[in-house]
Design an enzyme around this catalytic site. Structure first.
Site, PDB file in Angstrom:
ATOM      1  N   GLU A 197       0.298   5.215   0.704  1.00  0.00           N
ATOM      2  CA  GLU A 197      -0.588   6.249   1.079  1.00  0.00           C
ATOM      3  C   GLU A 197      -0.267   7.710   0.411  1.00  0.00           C
ATOM      4  O   GLU A 197       0.770   7.823  -0.162  1.00  0.00           O
ATOM      5  CB  GLU A 197      -0.810   6.106   2.628  1.00  0.00           C
ATOM      6  CG  GLU A 197      -1.435   5.028   3.070  1.00  0.00           C
ATOM      7  CD  GLU A 197      -1.517   4.745   4.535  1.00  0.00           C
ATOM      8  OE1 GLU A 197      -1.094   5.658   5.284  1.00  0.00           O
ATOM      9  OE2 GLU A 197      -2.109   3.861   4.947  1.00  0.00           O
ATOM     10  N   GLU A 236      -3.205  -4.227  -3.173  1.00  0.00           N
ATOM     11  CA  GLU A 236      -3.665  -4.791  -4.471  1.00  0.00           C
ATOM     12  C   GLU A 236      -3.698  -3.881  -5.725  1.00  0.00           C
ATOM     13  O   GLU A 236      -3.593  -4.295  -6.893  1.00  0.00           O
ATOM     14  CB  GLU A 236      -5.073  -5.361  -4.221  1.00  0.00           C
ATOM     15  CG  GLU A 236      -5.217  -6.477  -3.098  1.00  0.00           C
ATOM     16  CD  GLU A 236      -5.508  -5.773  -1.900  1.00  0.00           C
ATOM     17  OE1 GLU A 236      -4.866  -4.602  -1.417  1.00  0.00           O
ATOM     18  OE2 GLU A 236      -5.768  -6.562  -0.803  1.00  0.00           O
ATOM     19  N   ASN A 266       0.979  -1.293  -0.021  1.00  0.00           N
ATOM     20  CA  ASN A 266       0.005  -0.098   0.090  1.00  0.00           C
ATOM     21  C   ASN A 266       0.867   1.013   0.180  1.00  0.00           C
ATOM     22  O   ASN A 266       2.028   1.481   0.488  1.00  0.00           O
ATOM     23  CB  ASN A 266      -1.136   0.040   1.083  1.00  0.00           C
ATOM     24  CG  ASN A 266      -0.308  -0.112   2.547  1.00  0.00           C
ATOM     25  OD1 ASN A 266       0.513  -0.702   2.823  1.00  0.00           O
ATOM     26  ND2 ASN A 266      -1.053   0.187   3.545  1.00  0.00           N
ATOM     27  N   CYS A 283     -10.069  -5.794   0.926  1.00  0.00           N
ATOM     28  CA  CYS A 283     -11.344  -4.861   0.896  1.00  0.00           C
ATOM     29  C   CYS A 283     -12.182  -4.966  -0.039  1.00  0.00           C
ATOM     30  O   CYS A 283     -11.663  -5.764  -1.234  1.00  0.00           O
ATOM     31  CB  CYS A 283     -10.878  -3.522   1.117  1.00  0.00           C
ATOM     32  SG  CYS A 283     -10.180  -2.517  -0.352  1.00  0.00           S
TER      33      CYS A 283
HETATM   34  N1  THU Z   1      -5.264  -1.648   2.725  1.00  0.00           N
HETATM   35  C1  THU Z   1      -4.912  -2.507   1.590  1.00  0.00           C
HETATM   36  O1  THU Z   1      -3.700  -1.950   1.180  1.00  0.00           O
HETATM   37  N2  THU Z   1      -5.419  -3.412   1.146  1.00  0.00           N
HETATM   38  C2  THU Z   1      -6.675  -3.834   1.591  1.00  0.00           C
HETATM   39  O2  THU Z   1      -7.078  -4.865   1.078  1.00  0.00           O
HETATM   40  C3  THU Z   1      -7.378  -3.420   2.891  1.00  0.00           C
HETATM   41  C4  THU Z   1      -6.453  -1.990   3.218  1.00  0.00           C
HETATM   42  C5  THU Z   1      -4.633  -0.623   3.142  1.00  0.00           C
HETATM   43  C6  THU Z   1      -5.130   0.786   2.739  1.00  0.00           C
HETATM   44  C7  THU Z   1      -4.626   1.682   3.997  1.00  0.00           C
HETATM   45  O3  THU Z   1      -3.231   1.925   3.269  1.00  0.00           O
HETATM   46  C8  THU Z   1      -4.314   0.787   4.918  1.00  0.00           C
HETATM   47  O4  THU Z   1      -4.473  -0.398   4.639  1.00  0.00           O
HETATM   48  C9  THU Z   1      -5.293   0.920   6.012  1.00  0.00           C
HETATM   49  O5  THU Z   1      -6.587   1.089   5.552  1.00  0.00           O
END
Ligand code: THU
Length: 135
Positions: free
Chosen positions: A47, A58, A45, A89
């Site tokens: 941000e 993903e 991830n 998610c």
């Molecule tokens: N996150 C993901 O990278 N993938 C998921 O399937 C669920 C959430 C990340 C997004 C954000 O950077 C952090 O987790 C907290 O929500």
């Protein structure tokens, strides 16, 4: 269905997770998948100061898939900052479904499941093709 080395996928997901840029949520995520041609791809991830535009692991994974030659996703796993399995998610299930091989498997918090089980009655490329055929 091919034999899936879930340990190798988890290692790749953990390596990706170490590269996460998650200063806002402090919730690093790493994802990895086996592609139909046997390669393993991964993503973390990333941000953003504008919180809503942060990218899930993903997102990076499907970009990596496409950039490294395409193909279909056969098996997928995702880990949190402790290396524990994380459920993708809802939006990410849709992202993964787009490139899923028939019968794609996901390692989930409640065991190995198929894409159909985690995204039932999905709307994806196969459905679009069916609609086009019906016209
Ligand atoms: N996150 C993901 O990278 N993938 C998921 O399937 C669920 C959430 C990340 C997004 C954000 O950077 C952090 O987790 C907290 O929500």
């Amino acid at each position: 269905m091919v034999d899936i080395d879930w340990d190798a996928l988890r290692v790749a997901a953990n390596e990706a997770m170490q590269k996460s840029y998650s200063p806002y949520s402090k919730f690093p995520v790493g994802a990895a998948a086996l592609v139909s041609d046997g390669r393993i791809i991964s993503g973390c991830n990333v941000e953003n100061a504008s919180y809503g535009v942060g990218l899930c692991a993903e997102c990076a994974l499907v970009s990596a898939l496409h950039m490294s030659g395409g193909g279909e996703l056969v098996a997928f796993t995702c880990v949190d900052g402790h290396g524990n399995i994380l459920m993708p998610c809802g939006r990410c299930r849709q992202l993964l479904n787009e490139f899923s091989a028939e019968g794609m498997l996901l390692e989930t918090v409640s065991g190995i499941k198929t894409m159909d089980e985690v995204l039932p009655d999905a709307f994806g490329p196969r459905q679009l093709a069916e609609y086009a055929q019906a016209d």
